[in-house]
Design a protein around this motif. Structure first.
Motif, PDB file in Angstrom:
ATOM      1  N   ALA A 117      17.129  74.284  11.850  1.00 58.55           N
ATOM      2  CA  ALA A 117      18.094  75.140  10.754  1.00 58.55           C
ATOM      3  C   ALA A 117      18.449  74.415   9.704  1.00 58.55           C
ATOM      4  O   ALA A 117      18.927  74.919   8.563  1.00 58.55           O
ATOM      5  CB  ALA A 117      19.157  75.548  11.557  1.00 58.55           C
ATOM      6  N   PHE A 118      18.215  72.747   9.643  1.00 56.83           N
ATOM      7  CA  PHE A 118      18.724  72.000   8.765  1.00 56.83           C
ATOM      8  C   PHE A 118      17.541  71.003   8.344  1.00 56.83           C
ATOM      9  O   PHE A 118      17.766  69.889   8.801  1.00 56.83           O
ATOM     10  CB  PHE A 118      19.881  71.137   9.336  1.00 56.83           C
ATOM     11  CG  PHE A 118      21.164  72.147   9.326  1.00 56.83           C
ATOM     12  CD1 PHE A 118      22.142  72.442   8.130  1.00 56.83           C
ATOM     13  CD2 PHE A 118      21.674  72.938  10.241  1.00 56.83           C
ATOM     14  CE1 PHE A 118      23.216  73.212   8.238  1.00 56.83           C
ATOM     15  CE2 PHE A 118      22.588  73.728  10.673  1.00 56.83           C
ATOM     16  CZ  PHE A 118      23.447  73.997   9.504  1.00 56.83           C
ATOM     17  N   PRO A 119      16.476  71.511   7.539  1.00 55.95           N
ATOM     18  CA  PRO A 119      15.308  70.435   7.777  1.00 55.95           C
ATOM     19  C   PRO A 119      15.376  69.446   6.942  1.00 55.95           C
ATOM     20  O   PRO A 119      14.664  68.530   6.882  1.00 55.95           O
ATOM     21  CB  PRO A 119      14.340  71.545   7.047  1.00 55.95           C
ATOM     22  CG  PRO A 119      15.086  72.629   6.366  1.00 55.95           C
ATOM     23  CD  PRO A 119      16.317  72.950   7.263  1.00 55.95           C
ATOM     24  N   GLN A 120      16.414  68.954   6.191  1.00 52.17           N
ATOM     25  CA  GLN A 120      16.836  68.025   5.374  1.00 52.17           C
ATOM     26  C   GLN A 120      17.038  66.668   6.420  1.00 52.17           C
ATOM     27  O   GLN A 120      17.238  65.549   5.776  1.00 52.17           O
ATOM     28  CB  GLN A 120      17.503  67.958   4.318  1.00 52.17           C
ATOM     29  CG  GLN A 120      16.985  69.178   3.131  1.00 52.17           C
ATOM     30  CD  GLN A 120      15.908  68.640   2.626  1.00 52.17           C
ATOM     31  OE1 GLN A 120      15.612  67.437   2.214  1.00 52.17           O
ATOM     32  NE2 GLN A 120      14.966  69.573   2.512  1.00 52.17           N
ATOM     33  N   PHE A 121      17.632  67.119   7.456  1.00 47.72           N
ATOM     34  CA  PHE A 121      18.298  66.083   8.351  1.00 47.72           C
ATOM     35  C   PHE A 121      17.056  65.117   8.756  1.00 47.72           C
ATOM     36  O   PHE A 121      16.143  65.618   9.479  1.00 47.72           O
ATOM     37  CB  PHE A 121      18.998  66.620   9.491  1.00 47.72           C
ATOM     38  CG  PHE A 121      19.269  65.663  10.497  1.00 47.72           C
ATOM     39  CD1 PHE A 121      20.447  64.905  10.407  1.00 47.72           C
ATOM     40  CD2 PHE A 121      18.639  65.366  11.798  1.00 47.72           C
ATOM     41  CE1 PHE A 121      20.698  64.083  11.238  1.00 47.72           C
ATOM     42  CE2 PHE A 121      18.836  64.510  12.799  1.00 47.72           C
ATOM     43  CZ  PHE A 121      19.991  63.741  12.576  1.00 47.72           C
ATOM     44  N   GLY A 122      17.183  63.727   8.700  1.00 51.97           N
ATOM     45  CA  GLY A 122      16.092  63.069   9.142  1.00 51.97           C
ATOM     46  C   GLY A 122      14.766  62.932   8.614  1.00 51.97           C
ATOM     47  O   GLY A 122      13.906  62.571   9.051  1.00 51.97           O
ATOM     48  N   THR A 123      14.801  63.538   7.368  1.00 54.86           N
ATOM     49  CA  THR A 123      13.296  63.689   6.894  1.00 54.86           C
ATOM     50  C   THR A 123      13.337  63.759   5.389  1.00 54.86           C
ATOM     51  O   THR A 123      12.193  63.375   4.623  1.00 54.86           O
ATOM     52  CB  THR A 123      12.762  65.235   7.022  1.00 54.86           C
ATOM     53  OG1 THR A 123      13.519  66.222   6.368  1.00 54.86           O
ATOM     54  CG2 THR A 123      12.899  65.603   8.564  1.00 54.86           C
TER      55      THR A 123
END
Length: 283
Positions: A117-123
């Motif tokens: 749901a939060f695809p910017q995390f860790g990427t």
């Protein structure tokens, strides 16, 4: 008759050419093999028409890193799921006693669901930066929950309603509800439950308990807080993340033992992921 014959032959030629093309380019709406690009028209293949800039939807597109799907359960070592393996997760929660309420509550699957749901995390950074962000997240989670033991706040303040009246006009506290810490990052205060609920589509002010009773909501609330308040300061060092989470109580020499506990977790997880924790670890 000549006109009809001419058009029939033309149609036959088009069909022949269509079926003579390599089968690898087809796959409308994609779902291509890992070595193939998905073109902007929804076909699989290689080369400029499929992988070129402006032509490529996904896959090994030219001029960009191969997209990954965080939380998809893939085994790629550069994806969040590839870093936060079941073994890593179990290594944390395995330290919680059998009597801990969180022992049978927190799951890796719920964490990965929140990440999706939060695809910017860790990427959104380099491989090292991504691993440090994931290490930082779990360092704070491990500290806040004592290795996934606790679901709710345990420091004796649970009787406090945590209703900030200066924010009550925007985030009105519901009668009888308390906004003490819950979930992996111990979400607290009405001004956090309100916007978290709005972002995650649950009644954060009217039903704050959901953060402690539904594991998917618990991890999503933690991820919401992280991406709203912490993600942007990762480049300033781990100390900045302590400040963003509990700076008023643990920075500038206050409760240094608590800050040190977070730092030790961060160093451990960075070592687990094979990265250097860097500088500015304390706030």
């Amino acid at each position: 008759m000549a006109f009809l014959l001419k058009n029939t032959l033309s149609l036959a030629l088009i069909i022949t050419l269509f079926w003579s093309l390599p089968s690898s380019i087809f796959g409308q709406n994609c779902g291509c093999a890992p070595n193939l690009c998905c073109s902007k028209f929804g076909f699989c293949g290689t080369g400029e028409p499929y992988c070129g800039k402006g032509n490529c939807q996904s896959g090994p597109c030219e001029g960009q890193a191969t997209p990954t799907t965080p939380g998809s359960g893939g085994s790629g070592s550069s994806s969040v799921s590839g870093i936060v393996t079941q073994s890593f997760f179990d290594g944390i929660i395995g330290q919680a006693a059998a009597s801990c309420p969180g022992k049978n509550f927190y799951t890796r699957a719920a964490f990965l669901n929140a990440v999706s749901a939060f695809p910017q995390f860790g990427t959104s950074g380099s491989s090292v930066e991504n691993k440090k962000e994931i290490a930082a997240f779990f360092a704070h989670v491990s500290h806040e929950t004592t290795n996934f033991c606790h679901i709710e706040e345990q420091d004796g303040k649970v009787n406090d309603s945590y209703c900030d009246q200066t924010k009550a006009a925007q985030y009105p506290c519901a009668p009888g509800k308390k906004y003490f810490g819950r979930g992996p990052l111990q979400l607290s205060w009405n001004y956090n439950y309100g916007p978290a609920g709005k972002a995650l589509n649950f009644n954060g002010l009217g039903n704050p308990e959901k953060v402690a009773t539904d594991v998917d909501t618990a991890f999503k609330a933690a991820m919401w807080y992280w991406m709203t308040n912490v993600h942007s300061v990762m480049n300033q060092g781990f100390g900045a993340t302590i400040k963003a989470i509990n700076g008023a109580l643990e920075c500038n020499g206050k409760n240094q033992a608590q800050a040190n506990d977070r730092i030790q977790f961060f160093k451990k997880y960075c070592a687990d992921f094979g990265v250097n924790p860097g500088v500015n670890l304390s706030c």
